[in-house]
Design a protein around this motif. Structure first.
Motif, PDB file in Angstrom:
ATOM      1  N   VAL A  48      20.240 -22.412 -32.077  1.00 51.55           N
ATOM      2  CA  VAL A  48      20.135 -21.756 -33.379  1.00 51.55           C
ATOM      3  C   VAL A  48      20.195 -20.237 -33.210  1.00 51.55           C
ATOM      4  O   VAL A  48      20.971 -19.562 -33.891  1.00 51.55           O
ATOM      5  N   ALA A  49      19.388 -19.712 -32.304  1.00 54.27           N
ATOM      6  CA  ALA A  49      19.332 -18.274 -32.082  1.00 54.27           C
ATOM      7  C   ALA A  49      18.722 -17.999 -30.721  1.00 54.27           C
ATOM      8  O   ALA A  49      17.937 -18.818 -30.214  1.00 54.27           O
ATOM      9  N   ALA A  50      19.072 -16.861 -30.143  1.00 54.05           N
ATOM     10  CA  ALA A  50      18.525 -16.481 -28.852  1.00 54.05           C
ATOM     11  C   ALA A  50      18.315 -14.978 -28.819  1.00 54.05           C
ATOM     12  O   ALA A  50      19.002 -14.228 -29.526  1.00 54.05           O
ATOM     13  N   ILE A  51      17.370 -14.558 -27.986  1.00 56.75           N
ATOM     14  CA  ILE A  51      17.089 -13.136 -27.816  1.00 56.75           C
ATOM     15  C   ILE A  51      16.824 -12.880 -26.342  1.00 56.75           C
ATOM     16  O   ILE A  51      16.038 -13.581 -25.693  1.00 56.75           O
ATOM     17  N   THR A  52      17.499 -11.876 -25.794  1.00 55.79           N
ATOM     18  CA  THR A  52      17.351 -11.561 -24.381  1.00 55.79           C
ATOM     19  C   THR A  52      16.114 -10.699 -24.146  1.00 55.79           C
ATOM     20  O   THR A  52      15.468 -10.232 -25.089  1.00 55.79           O
ATOM     21  N   SER A  53      15.848 -10.440 -22.872  1.00 49.00           N
ATOM     22  CA  SER A  53      14.717  -9.578 -22.538  1.00 49.00           C
ATOM     23  C   SER A  53      14.928  -8.169 -23.085  1.00 49.00           C
ATOM     24  O   SER A  53      13.965  -7.460 -23.392  1.00 49.00           O
ATOM     25  N   GLY A  54      16.175  -7.787 -23.237  1.00 49.32           N
ATOM     26  CA  GLY A  54      16.488  -6.464 -23.764  1.00 49.32           C
ATOM     27  C   GLY A  54      16.574  -6.395 -25.281  1.00 49.32           C
ATOM     28  O   GLY A  54      16.840  -5.335 -25.831  1.00 49.32           O
ATOM     29  N   ILE A  69      15.691 -13.920 -35.327  1.00 52.52           N
ATOM     30  CA  ILE A  69      14.844 -14.150 -34.164  1.00 52.52           C
ATOM     31  C   ILE A  69      14.281 -12.812 -33.708  1.00 52.52           C
ATOM     32  O   ILE A  69      14.977 -11.792 -33.750  1.00 52.52           O
ATOM     33  N   SER A  70      13.019 -12.836 -33.300  1.00 52.34           N
ATOM     34  CA  SER A  70      12.393 -11.608 -32.807  1.00 52.34           C
ATOM     35  C   SER A  70      11.353 -11.995 -31.758  1.00 52.34           C
ATOM     36  O   SER A  70      10.990 -13.170 -31.630  1.00 52.34           O
ATOM     37  N   TYR A  79       9.558 -15.417 -32.417  1.00 52.61           N
ATOM     38  CA  TYR A  79       9.510 -15.876 -33.797  1.00 52.61           C
ATOM     39  C   TYR A  79      10.910 -16.237 -34.282  1.00 52.61           C
ATOM     40  O   TYR A  79      11.903 -15.715 -33.800  1.00 52.61           O
ATOM     41  N   LEU A  80      10.942 -17.137 -35.265  1.00 56.03           N
ATOM     42  CA  LEU A  80      12.182 -17.425 -35.973  1.00 56.03           C
ATOM     43  C   LEU A  80      11.870 -17.385 -37.456  1.00 56.03           C
ATOM     44  O   LEU A  80      11.164 -18.254 -37.976  1.00 56.03           O
ATOM     45  N   GLU A  81      12.352 -16.345 -38.106  1.00 57.83           N
ATOM     46  CA  GLU A  81      12.184 -16.205 -39.547  1.00 57.83           C
ATOM     47  C   GLU A  81      13.374 -16.874 -40.217  1.00 57.83           C
ATOM     48  O   GLU A  81      14.530 -16.509 -39.942  1.00 57.83           O
TER      49      GLU A  81
END
Length: 115
Positions: A48-54, A69-70, A79-81
């Motif tokens: 659905v969504a991904a966020i890297t360390s950066g 995503i945050s 989090y997934l809003e």
């Protein structure tokens, strides 16, 4: 051992909003690439969504403009809003964390979009 615990699922009406949280019990959380996946009835699990360390993010086309995503590294939480929810968003949502040899999954949380 990495433990991921999701929370925030439930029943919501079409057009509504919901926020999912995933807390990680690992000191290297800030190094993890975190993702939210979902598996709808009779469907394969999908990203659905991904966020890297950066802090770089990517989203599935189906949720672009509706989901965000945050991450909060101080709280070891991602989090997934989710806004403008649709019935087709109904699924079990899973949190995932990856870094080198780490590939951890949460137990999943059910999101049901229905009137």
């Amino acid at each position: 051992q990495v433990q991921l615990v999701e929370s925030g699922g439930g029943l919501v009406q079409p057009g509504g909003s919901m926020r999912l949280s995933c807390a990680a019990s690992v000191s290297v959380f800030r190094a993890l690439t975190m993702g939210w996946y979902r598996q709808g009835p009779g469907k394969q699990r999908e990203l659905v969504a991904a966020i890297t360390s950066g802090g770089n993010t990517n989203y599935a086309d189906a949720v672009k403009g509706r989901f965000t995503i945050s991450r909060d590294n101080a709280k070891n939480t991602v989090y997934l809003e989710m806004n403008s929810l649709k019935p087709e968003d109904t699924a079990v949502y899973y949190c995932n964390g990856r870094f080198v040899a780490i590939n951890a999954w949460g137990q999943g949380t059910q999101v049901t979009v229905s009137s």
